[in-house]
Write an enzyme that holds these catalytic residues in place. Structure first.
Site, mmCIF file in Angstrom:
data_model
loop_
_atom_site.group_PDB
_atom_site.id
_atom_site.type_symbol
_atom_site.label_atom_id
_atom_site.label_comp_id
_atom_site.label_asym_id
_atom_site.label_seq_id
_atom_site.Cartn_x
_atom_site.Cartn_y
_atom_site.Cartn_z
ATOM 1 N N GLU A 293 18.805 31.444 53.093
ATOM 2 C CA GLU A 293 18.126 30.317 52.442
ATOM 3 C C GLU A 293 16.812 29.944 53.138
ATOM 4 O O GLU A 293 16.661 28.821 53.642
ATOM 5 C CB GLU A 293 19.056 29.113 52.350
ATOM 6 C CG GLU A 293 20.232 29.354 51.419
ATOM 7 C CD GLU A 293 21.005 28.091 51.053
ATOM 8 O OE1 GLU A 293 21.001 27.128 51.838
ATOM 9 O OE2 GLU A 293 21.606 28.085 49.974
ATOM 10 N N GLU B 53 26.355 32.544 46.358
ATOM 11 C CA GLU B 53 27.234 31.461 46.808
ATOM 12 C C GLU B 53 27.473 30.494 45.661
ATOM 13 O O GLU B 53 26.566 30.221 44.867
ATOM 14 C CB GLU B 53 26.580 30.652 47.945
ATOM 15 C CG GLU B 53 26.381 31.371 49.245
ATOM 16 C CD GLU B 53 25.772 30.448 50.306
ATOM 17 O OE1 GLU B 53 25.912 29.220 50.205
ATOM 18 O OE2 GLU B 53 25.122 30.981 51.224
HETATM 19 C C1 GLA Z 1 24.156 27.000 51.701
HETATM 20 C C2 GLA Z 1 24.254 27.934 52.882
HETATM 21 C C3 GLA Z 1 25.646 28.120 53.360
HETATM 22 C C4 GLA Z 1 26.415 26.833 53.338
HETATM 23 C C5 GLA Z 1 26.383 26.250 51.958
HETATM 24 C C6 GLA Z 1 27.189 24.981 51.826
HETATM 25 O O1 GLA Z 1 24.156 27.629 50.490
HETATM 26 O O2 GLA Z 1 23.658 29.179 52.628
HETATM 27 O O3 GLA Z 1 25.574 28.628 54.676
HETATM 28 O O4 GLA Z 1 25.853 25.942 54.235
HETATM 29 O O5 GLA Z 1 25.055 25.953 51.638
HETATM 30 O O6 GLA Z 1 27.100 24.447 50.541
#
Ligand code: GLA
Ligand code: ZN
Length: 663
Positions: A145, A303
């Site tokens: 991210e 995710e």
């Molecule tokens: C992000 C991060 C993860 C985690 C999630 C929690 O997407 O990439 O490591 O922290 O948020 O929602």
């Protein structure tokens, strides 16, 4: 792989190896085949500057591989180790207020730090040389991210270098930035500062004295973090020439222009954490935006939570069936992987209450686990039916980070106009009419689309106006709105009537615009429909365009709020105010009807119908059961039931149906 991948972030380095047996036993029960490993392992794999230690990671990878699971291997550079920050304070960031941060949190490395760049690339290099050719490793996950910004001296110096490349001479930079204003003429590159609260900004990142400087810094920051991604990808490629490399995007994330990254990712992946109280359209839009970055190729849902997030003040639980529905929605819009954060809940720190496939008690008999396992079985059954296939669309919605930045940093006409809201209102209209839309960068070849919607296209770059004209000339329809065609790529107003280069196409001229506080509306009258406009009211003088709707109040009552211009074989529509959703639906609906693009189930409350490859997905987001008739002979892929055209299909709230057309 012959099916949609299923799994997610797996961090077993956080718990004892005895638990791993249990993890894999439960993964088998849930049909988990893909694990993202190593996302935050830098401190583990490099305990100090001179030592690399892959013992634990090796074990995690070997165990997963032995269990027959594929691995998306992360480089782990999304959080730097504490020793690194102590030894090299330059790796931490300087914030917008000018404060040098100390060690803490994650996603916090200065992108211009030579030490960070060297050591993050070295980590990727060593991981790749260790795991290249490993049969279980199917993808590389670089960093995590990417986001935020840094305002340190190194970033400022790198900004100057970036500017030299962009403008070559100071004369050209001064001209582009309009520095005669407020005595800003730069006589040396070293006089240039990063735009922050110490320099051009007040109040926040959107309040700047020089929009062009602020926009260039955002472009530069996007590129600086892209350079970090490239460092690691290049290091991976030294020993692994083929395995695809990605990083996880965050949807419509304002600070990073993902379109600038598009060419560097082998496939796009993104993390879907919708604000839970919003419309499923929010996700459909974002899937289309992410798909558009990859030129329409399939992406990975990297995710999503199986149940609840932990990062918000209040974290609602996904209702029964919602995780399944949203997972199928992602597949319907082009996902070739459905992955969770997280596979098992960690015990401590800030994500201990974040939803997980396996909770702290390690049970298989929870509602969430059962739903995950059910979806796992369904994904098995559906197999490769849509894998690798595309999502067709006749409608393009243009999305442009530059316009987003420029519009929201603009002094005047209104700080209340939010770019995303305008774009999404148009997407919502297309979505509820059951027509597929691609959300694409402004550089996309538009020749395949019947309809091109360019909402709030504040900044008009390159040959876009000519390409939009071409869409209309050959019979297509272009829709644009207020606050479009305002500035060039340097955020300078066109020395022409508004909407600048879009004037010919739209057949209108705008001399004045009124902005009113939130809550102030002006009726907009279509004759057979009255809706409301708000925020900004451009006063339109038609120059060939016909009036479709008029303002109902104020000194511009009776003047056009919506116009339609014949251009070549096609048309261009101009909407001069922020119409309410009914108004946007009306305009977009009329355009879709012109091209026969309304979907067969438009108007069925809550029902989303979307095609991918040979399959029509019916996704029922509504709260009441619905019944529709089958559009064609098909096999429903989850149940295996054969359906004849015209048969009734009943969908309870949350239901999905995957109607596969016979080949
Ligand atoms: C992000 C991060 C993860 C985690 C999630 C929690 O997407 O990439 O490591 O922290 O948020 O929602
Ligand atoms: Zn920096």
């Amino acid at each position: 792989m012959t099916k949609i991948r299923y799994g997610g972030d797996y961090n077993p380095e956080q718990w004892p190896a005895e638990v791993w047996d249990d993890d894999h036993r439960l993964f088998d029960l849930a049909g988990i085949d893909t694990l993202t490993v190593g996302v935050f392992t830098w401190a583990l794999t490099q305990p100090n500057e001179d030592t690399y230690d892959f013992t634990t990671l090796d074990r995690i990878v070997e165990r997963a591989a032995a269990e027959g699971r594929a691995i998306c291997l992360a480089t782990g550079t999304g959080a730097h180790p504490a020793w690194l920050a102590r030894a090299h304070p330059e790796v931490t960031r300087v914030d917008f207020e000018g404060r040098r941060h100390r060690f803490g949190q994650r996603h916090n490395s200065c992108p211009s730090s030579p030490v960070f760049r060297r050591l993050s690339a070295e980590m990727a290099r060593r991981l790749a040389s260790r795991f290249a050719g490993h049969p279980a490793v199917v993808a590389w996950h670089v960093g995590n991210e990417y986001g935020g910004a840094c305002y340190c001296d190194r970033c400022t110096a790198a900004f100057r270098v970036w500017l030299r490349e962009r403008y070559t001479t100071l004369e050209q930079l001064n001209a582009a930035w309009y520095t005669t204003f407020w005595s800003h003429t730069f006589t040396s590159w070293d006089e240039i500062e990063a735009p922050s609260m110490l320099t051009e900004h007040w109040r926040d990142a959107e309040h700047t004295a020089f929009q062009a400087i602020t926009i260039d810094y955002r472009r530069f920051m996007s590129d600086a973090m892209l350079a970090n991604f490239r460092d690691e990808k290049a290091a991976i490629r030294e020993s692994d020439p083929d395995t695809p490399v990605t990083t996880n995007f965050m949807g419509a994330y304002q600070p990073i222009d993902y379109h600038r990254w598009a060419a560097d990712l082998d496939f796009v992946s993104w993390d879907n954490y919708p604000p839970d109280d919003e419309h499923p359209e929010w996700m459909a839009f974002t899937h289309a935006l992410m798909r558009g970055i990859g030129g329409g190729r399939p992406f990975w849902l990297m995710e999503q939570t199986p149940s609840t997030t932990a990062c918000r003040d209040v974290n609602p639980l996904k209702r029964p069936g919602v995780m399944r529905l949203w997972s199928w929605q992602a597949v319907a819009h082009g996902a070739d992987a459905v992955l969770f954060f997280q596979m098992r809940a960690g015990r401590g720190a800030s994500e201990k209450y974040h939803g997980a496939v396996i909770g702290h008690a390690g049970r298989a008999d929870t509602r969430v686990f059962r739903e995950v396992a059910q979806l796992g079985a369904e994904l098995d059954r559906v197999g490769d039916a849509v894998l690798g296939t595309r999502v067709p669309a006749r409608v393009a919605i243009l999305f442009d980070w530059d316009s987003w930045w420029a519009l929201e940093a603009s002094d005047g006409p209104s700080r209340l106009v939010r770019y995303q809201n305008i774009v999404r209102a148009h997407h919502r209209a297309v979505w509820s009419a059951g027509a597929g839309a691609d959300v694409v960068p402004v550089t996309t070849d538009l020749s395949a689309y019947d309809v091109v919607i360019a909402p709030a296209l504040f900044m008009l770059k390159g040959d876009l106006a000519a390409r939009l004209e071409e869409v209309a000339r050959r019979g297509g329809t272009v829709l644009t709105t207020f606050l479009s065609g305002r500035v060039d790529e340097n955020d300078q107003a066109f020395l022409a009537d508004v909407p600048g280069p879009l004037g010919e196409l739209t057949g209108v001229r705008v001399d004045e615009w009124d902005a009113r506080p939130a809550g102030v509306v002006n009726p907009v009258d279509f004759g057979d429909l009255r809706c409301e406009g708000s925020l900004v009211f451009e006063i339109v003088i038609p120059r060939g365009a016909r009036t479709v709707a008029t303002y109902g109040a104020d000194f511009y009552a009776g003047t056009p709020a919506v116009t339609r211009n014949t251009y070549g074989q096609g048309e261009a529509w101009y909407v001069a105010t922020a119409l309410d959703q009914a108004g946007v639906d009306r305009v977009v609906g009329q355009i879709l009807d012109r091209h026969g693009l309304r979907g067969p189930y438009a108007g069925v409350p809550g029902l989303e119908a979307t095609d991918r490859g040979p399959v029509t997905f019916l996704l029922h987001h509504g709260s009441e059961p619905v019944e529709v008739s089958a559009p064609a002979d098909a096999t429903e892929l989850i149940t295996g039931v054969r359906i004849t055209r015209g048969d009734p299909i009943r969908l309870a709230p949350g239901d999905v149906a995957l109607l596969s057309r016979p080949t």
